[in-house]
Design a protein around this motif. Structure first.
Motif, short mmCIF file in Angstrom:
data_model
loop_
_atom_site.label_atom_id
_atom_site.label_comp_id
_atom_site.label_asym_id
_atom_site.label_seq_id
_atom_site.Cartn_x
_atom_site.Cartn_y
_atom_site.Cartn_z
N LEU A 13 -32.07 38.04 -33.13
CA LEU A 13 -31.56 36.77 -33.62
C LEU A 13 -31.76 35.63 -32.63
CD1 LEU A 13 -28.28 38.11 -35.29
CD2 LEU A 13 -30.44 37.50 -36.41
N GLY A 14 -32.62 35.85 -31.63
CA GLY A 14 -32.99 34.77 -30.74
C GLY A 14 -31.90 34.27 -29.82
N ILE A 15 -31.11 35.17 -29.25
CA ILE A 15 -30.05 34.74 -28.33
C ILE A 15 -30.49 34.87 -26.87
CG2 ILE A 15 -28.10 35.06 -29.89
CD1 ILE A 15 -29.02 37.68 -27.26
N ALA A 16 -31.77 35.10 -26.62
CA ALA A 16 -32.27 35.26 -25.25
C ALA A 16 -31.88 34.10 -24.32
CB ALA A 16 -33.78 35.45 -25.26
N PRO A 17 -31.88 32.85 -24.78
CA PRO A 17 -31.49 31.77 -23.87
C PRO A 17 -30.08 31.94 -23.30
CG PRO A 17 -32.64 30.86 -25.76
CD PRO A 17 -32.39 32.31 -26.07
N VAL A 18 -29.18 32.50 -24.10
CA VAL A 18 -27.82 32.74 -23.59
C VAL A 18 -27.81 33.97 -22.70
CG1 VAL A 18 -25.41 33.15 -24.20
CG2 VAL A 18 -26.85 31.75 -25.69
N SER A 43 -27.57 35.93 -17.20
CA SER A 43 -28.16 36.94 -16.31
C SER A 43 -28.68 36.28 -15.04
CB SER A 43 -29.31 37.67 -17.02
OG SER A 43 -28.85 38.36 -18.16
N ASN A 44 -29.33 35.14 -15.17
CA ASN A 44 -29.86 34.44 -14.01
C ASN A 44 -28.77 33.86 -13.13
OD1 ASN A 44 -32.53 34.96 -14.74
ND2 ASN A 44 -32.69 33.11 -15.97
N ILE A 45 -27.65 33.51 -13.73
CA ILE A 45 -26.52 33.01 -12.96
C ILE A 45 -25.91 34.13 -12.11
CG2 ILE A 45 -24.11 32.24 -13.17
CD1 ILE A 45 -25.01 30.46 -15.49
N PHE A 46 -25.75 35.30 -12.72
CA PHE A 46 -25.10 36.41 -12.02
C PHE A 46 -26.05 37.17 -11.10
CE2 PHE A 46 -22.55 36.35 -16.09
CZ PHE A 46 -21.44 35.74 -15.52
N PHE A 47 -27.25 37.47 -11.60
CA PHE A 47 -28.16 38.37 -10.89
C PHE A 47 -29.57 37.78 -10.81
CE2 PHE A 47 -25.09 41.03 -13.34
CZ PHE A 47 -24.30 41.40 -12.26
N PRO A 48 -29.73 36.67 -10.09
CA PRO A 48 -31.06 36.03 -9.99
C PRO A 48 -32.06 36.95 -9.32
CG PRO A 48 -29.55 35.17 -8.34
CD PRO A 48 -28.72 35.99 -9.27
N GLY A 49 -33.30 36.82 -9.73
CA GLY A 49 -34.37 37.63 -9.13
C GLY A 49 -34.54 39.00 -9.75
N GLU A 52 -18.93 25.48 -26.94
CA GLU A 52 -19.37 24.22 -26.34
C GLU A 52 -19.46 24.35 -24.83
OE1 GLU A 52 -20.53 22.08 -28.42
OE2 GLU A 52 -19.82 23.48 -29.95
N GLN A 53 -18.58 25.15 -24.25
CA GLN A 53 -18.65 25.39 -22.81
C GLN A 53 -19.89 26.23 -22.47
OE1 GLN A 53 -15.09 27.12 -21.15
NE2 GLN A 53 -15.86 27.05 -19.06
N VAL A 54 -20.21 27.21 -23.32
CA VAL A 54 -21.42 28.01 -23.12
C VAL A 54 -22.65 27.12 -23.18
CG1 VAL A 54 -22.87 29.83 -24.10
CG2 VAL A 54 -20.39 30.13 -24.02
N ILE A 55 -22.70 26.28 -24.20
CA ILE A 55 -23.84 25.39 -24.40
C ILE A 55 -24.01 24.45 -23.21
CG2 ILE A 55 -24.71 23.48 -25.80
CD1 ILE A 55 -23.36 24.93 -28.23
N SER A 56 -22.89 23.93 -22.71
CA SER A 56 -22.94 23.03 -21.57
C SER A 56 -23.35 23.75 -20.29
CB SER A 56 -21.56 22.37 -21.38
OG SER A 56 -21.53 21.60 -20.19
N ARG A 57 -22.76 24.92 -20.07
CA ARG A 57 -23.02 25.66 -18.82
C ARG A 57 -24.48 26.08 -18.72
NH1 ARG A 57 -23.95 26.95 -14.47
NH2 ARG A 57 -22.96 28.51 -13.13
N LEU A 58 -25.09 26.43 -19.85
CA LEU A 58 -26.46 26.93 -19.86
C LEU A 58 -27.48 25.88 -20.28
CD1 LEU A 58 -25.86 30.46 -21.43
CD2 LEU A 58 -25.89 29.81 -19.01
N SER A 59 -27.01 24.64 -20.47
CA SER A 59 -27.89 23.52 -20.85
C SER A 59 -28.70 23.85 -22.11
CB SER A 59 -28.84 23.18 -19.69
OG SER A 59 -28.11 22.84 -18.54
#
Length: 402
Positions: free
Chosen positions: A32-37, A42-48, A310-317
């Motif tokens: 369902l295309g939720i990869a951006p979330v 994932s990048n916030i918690f475990f970058p690299g 809305e907080q999710v959308i804002s936090r992840l741009s």
């Protein structure tokens, strides 16, 4: 080009759709295309990290091999790429010979069949090597790096040919010191590299390697969950089986990490309801596990689907991804209103928008294995992969295999 269907049976059609989905980068885990979330948190918690990384050792194997190739006289990037692939395969064979049951050997199953992988370790770990500043060439791609390295070699060779052949000993010594450094430019921050590394290769990190990798992650990502775990030596994280289990330890983390964790966890539980409904739709209501889960969750909808989108959308741009945002908002509204038909409609609309009616599973209910589960469960945000990297580092710090 629009493709039509020949007269396939339902079972044949189902198999073809499954194969087509597997050809996508995200496979069946992102119906369902939720990869951006998913990837954003994932990048916030475990970058690299990535979901196809296996062991921490490859953060050293790849640059070891590339540094050796820099020191070679070969200046054709295509030849270097093929040679790198051969070295990586040799590493896999070496690790497999040592222990066939070793977990995380890239290409292990392929090698047992006399084959090799299509996606080599260098491609899997390249982004992490850049992010941890083990590779110091900035944002160069692998191809760009190989071309640049070869260009610098060729330039150095040309300058030597044009220079005075009667160079003094001191200048020759400088040339020797520069050998393998691509004309004096250092692409690698790699104090643990030594010439006989391949002869001593083991999957476990040496103490020096573990300390170096730990230092690089902390230095570049001190304020992430990954960096904090390493800096504070939170080995108890290794006892957590999944992302949800981190809730038992989250209070030891800084406030900003706690806030991100709570938001990501809430989103995961919200998405799970959507995924349960998805499986009900594609099974035409005949998937008993999905039906039971939906009934179990119904009394908990307000709690499980109450994430602040809305907080999710804002936090992840994510504001620029209007279709995804609208889908999530509509799905949440229907869940909180206990409107199953409305939820099903928005799920169907979303998948058809992404795949087209021909490939969307929800457009062909009942044509798939009625007991199979599609689209994943709760989100883990790469925690299992990060935990493996952490485990390798912590164990390497106390066990020197050099």
């Amino acid at each position: 080009m629009q493709l039509g269907w020949i007269d396939f049976s339902k079972s044949e059609r189902s198999k073809i759709l499954s194969v087509l989905d597997l050809l996508q980068e995200n496979g069946t885990l992102d119906e369902l295309g939720i990869a951006p979330v998913r990837d954003g948190f994932s990048n916030i918690f475990f970058p690299g990290t990535s979901t196809i990384q296996t062991r921490a050792k490859y953060f050293l194997i790849v640059p070891y091999a590339l540094k050796d190739l820099e020191r070679s006289s070969e200046a054709n990037p295509n030849v270097l790429r093929r040679t790198l692939d051969a070295i990586e395969r040799e590493c896999g064979e070496c690790l497999l010979d040592q222990n066939r049951s070793e977990i995380g050997i890239i290409g292990g199953r392929s090698l047992l069949r006399g084959q090799w992988v299509k996606r080599a370790p260098v491609e899997i770990y390249w982004n992490g090597l850049r992010q941890y500043r083990i590779f110091t060439g900035g944002n160069l791609t692998l191809t760009e790096y190989l071309r640049t390295s070869c260009a610098l070699k060729n330039r150095k060779s040309t300058l030597k040919k044009l220079g005075n052949r009667n160079d003094n000993a001191e200048e020759n010594e400088c040339d020797d010191r520069d050998a393998g450094n691509s004309g004096g430019f250092q692409f690698w921050n790699l104090p643990t590299h030594y010439s006989g590394w391949l002869d001593d290769l083991k999957m476990n990190l040496t103490a020096a390697e573990a300390g170096f990798l730990k230092k690089q992650i902390i230095a570049n990502y001190p304020n992430t969950m990954l960096g904090f775990i390493l800096r504070e030596n939170l080995t108890q994280v290794l006892d957590c089986e999944n992302f949800d289990d981190l809730a038992e330890l989250i209070e030891v983390f800084p406030e900003h990490i706690q806030e991100d964790y709570a938001l990501a966890l809430q989103f995961s539980h919200f998405l799970y309801i959507i995924r349960v409904a998805y499986n009900i739709i594609i099974s035409d209501g005949k998937n008993d596990a999905a039906n039971d889960e939906y009934e179990r969750l119904r009394p908990l909808f307000k709690e499980e689907a109450g994430v602040d989108l809305e907080q999710v959308i804002s936090r992840l741009s994510l504001a620029g991804n209007g279709a995804l945002c609208n889908f999530l908002r509509t799905a949440q509204q229907n869940i909180l209103a206990d409107d199953f038909d409305g939820l099903c409609k928005c799920i169907k609309d979303r998948e058809i928008l992404l795949k087209g009616s021909g490939r969307a599973k929800t457009a062909h209910p009942g044509e798939f294995d009625l007991d199979a589960w599609f689209g994943g469960y709760y989100l883990d945000y790469r925690f299992p992969n990060a935990r493996t990297i952490l485990k390798d580092i912590f164990e390497g710090e106390v066990t020197d295999n050099a």
